[in-house]
Design a protein around this motif. Sequence first.
Motif, short mmCIF file in Angstrom:
data_model
loop_
_atom_site.label_atom_id
_atom_site.label_comp_id
_atom_site.label_asym_id
_atom_site.label_seq_id
_atom_site.Cartn_x
_atom_site.Cartn_y
_atom_site.Cartn_z
N THR A 282 47.91 38.57 8.92
CA THR A 282 47.79 38.11 10.32
C THR A 282 47.17 39.22 11.16
O THR A 282 46.26 38.98 11.97
CB THR A 282 49.18 37.76 10.89
OG1 THR A 282 49.82 36.89 9.98
CG2 THR A 282 49.10 37.12 12.25
N SER B 139 39.06 38.90 14.35
CA SER B 139 38.62 37.90 15.32
C SER B 139 38.39 38.53 16.70
O SER B 139 37.66 37.99 17.52
CB SER B 139 39.60 36.73 15.40
OG SER B 139 40.78 37.17 15.99
N ARG B 140 39.03 39.66 16.97
CA ARG B 140 38.82 40.30 18.27
C ARG B 140 37.58 41.20 18.31
O ARG B 140 37.17 41.66 19.37
CB ARG B 140 40.03 41.17 18.62
CG ARG B 140 41.21 40.36 19.05
CD ARG B 140 42.18 41.27 19.77
NE ARG B 140 43.48 40.63 19.88
CZ ARG B 140 44.48 41.15 20.54
NH1 ARG B 140 44.34 42.31 21.15
NH2 ARG B 140 45.64 40.53 20.60
N ILE C 121 47.72 44.34 19.00
CA ILE C 121 47.98 43.10 18.25
C ILE C 121 49.42 43.09 17.74
O ILE C 121 50.12 42.09 17.83
CB ILE C 121 46.97 42.95 17.09
CG1 ILE C 121 45.57 42.71 17.66
CG2 ILE C 121 47.35 41.81 16.16
CD1 ILE C 121 44.45 42.85 16.64
N THR D 240 43.45 39.64 10.22
CA THR D 240 42.67 38.49 10.68
C THR D 240 42.47 38.53 12.19
O THR D 240 41.38 38.28 12.71
CB THR D 240 43.37 37.17 10.26
OG1 THR D 240 43.64 37.24 8.87
CG2 THR D 240 42.52 35.96 10.54
N GLU D 241 43.53 38.87 12.90
CA GLU D 241 43.46 38.94 14.36
C GLU D 241 42.51 40.07 14.79
O GLU D 241 41.70 39.91 15.71
CB GLU D 241 44.88 39.16 14.92
CG GLU D 241 44.99 39.24 16.42
CD GLU D 241 44.52 37.97 17.15
OE1 GLU D 241 44.50 36.89 16.53
OE2 GLU D 241 44.15 38.08 18.34
#
Length: 296
Positions: free
Chosen positions: A280, A287-288, A184, A283-284
């Motif tokens: 960020t 979400s993954r 990420i 959060t990423e």
Amino acid sequence: MCLIRYRLRLSKWRDSKMHGIWVGVCTPGNEPHMLPILWQNSSLTHWQISYCILALYTLCDLQFSIKLLLKSKNTDHLKFFTKALDVENGLTVTRICACVSQVTFPVRVFKLLGVETLMVTNAAGSLADSYSCGDIMIICDHINFPGLAGLNPLNGPNDDKFGPRFPPMSGVYDKSLRKMAFDICKNMGVSQYVQEGVYCMVGGPNFESIAEARFLHRLGVDAVGMSTAPEVLVASHCGMRVFGLSLITNKVVKSYEDNESVNHEAVLEVSKMRSEMLQTLVTELISRMDINNNTA
Ligand SMILES: O=P(O)(O)O[C@H]1O[C@H](CO)[C@@H](O)[C@H]1O
Ligand SMILES: Nc1nc2[nH]cnc2c(=O)[nH]1
């Protein structure tokens, strides 16, 4: 002294409306600079969630700073929280908590609520010469100094429902989540700020003397702070998957020739500077993750 932040997943309770709740517990004067998620895709109603938070708050005798991260436009949740907690614009209350069992109690409550993954973040000083202020260190292992000296949240009778009497502590920081975080960061174009290393928890609240800093450096510590290890230990004991990040807020003074000295305000400043990037990243990462089977 504690500053704990949990990122939790209640994979059993899902609802696309609510993206998550970020919860932090802060020491006095500490900004909740990196706030992890408490509820992810929860199907609980906002009052049920509020009730749980308030129950935790009361049970643990800790005060949470709460921020809602909503994907929907419905801000009722936020209104409810602010009303329930009698503050405007969310809650930021601080209080000292000095006891490792108090700090880690919520981890077990979260486990019982169905949480499978714990994400922890902290501010830390770097001992590794190659690190710079503002770097993010993905934690691959830790040294729990208070724990080595007997201040361990697992002290006392063991509750076998949670985990074994003598739990292993190898491989606690999940490899696949660490790799995902690196990927990420690469996509975000911030790889140059990312490190991987060993975090050491010391008791604090003072920062290190030069002799202590040199000692820790020789032990192989990359970053030092005053939190995280107890929560991670308890989470790992009860079978939760763990991911941890240290934000390098200062370089620990290791030389008698160096006139610099660390202070908490500088720590907060760097934390603020990097909070968006960390949010960020977290959060990423969330979400993954595969919400259903807890695999990365
Ligand atoms: O580890 P967290 O709580 O992020 O904060 C770190 O920063 C504070 C000192 O500036 C201490 O509380 C230390 O533990
Ligand atoms: N012990 C310790 N905790 C910190 N938290 C942020 N920076 C530091 C540091 O240099 N030492």
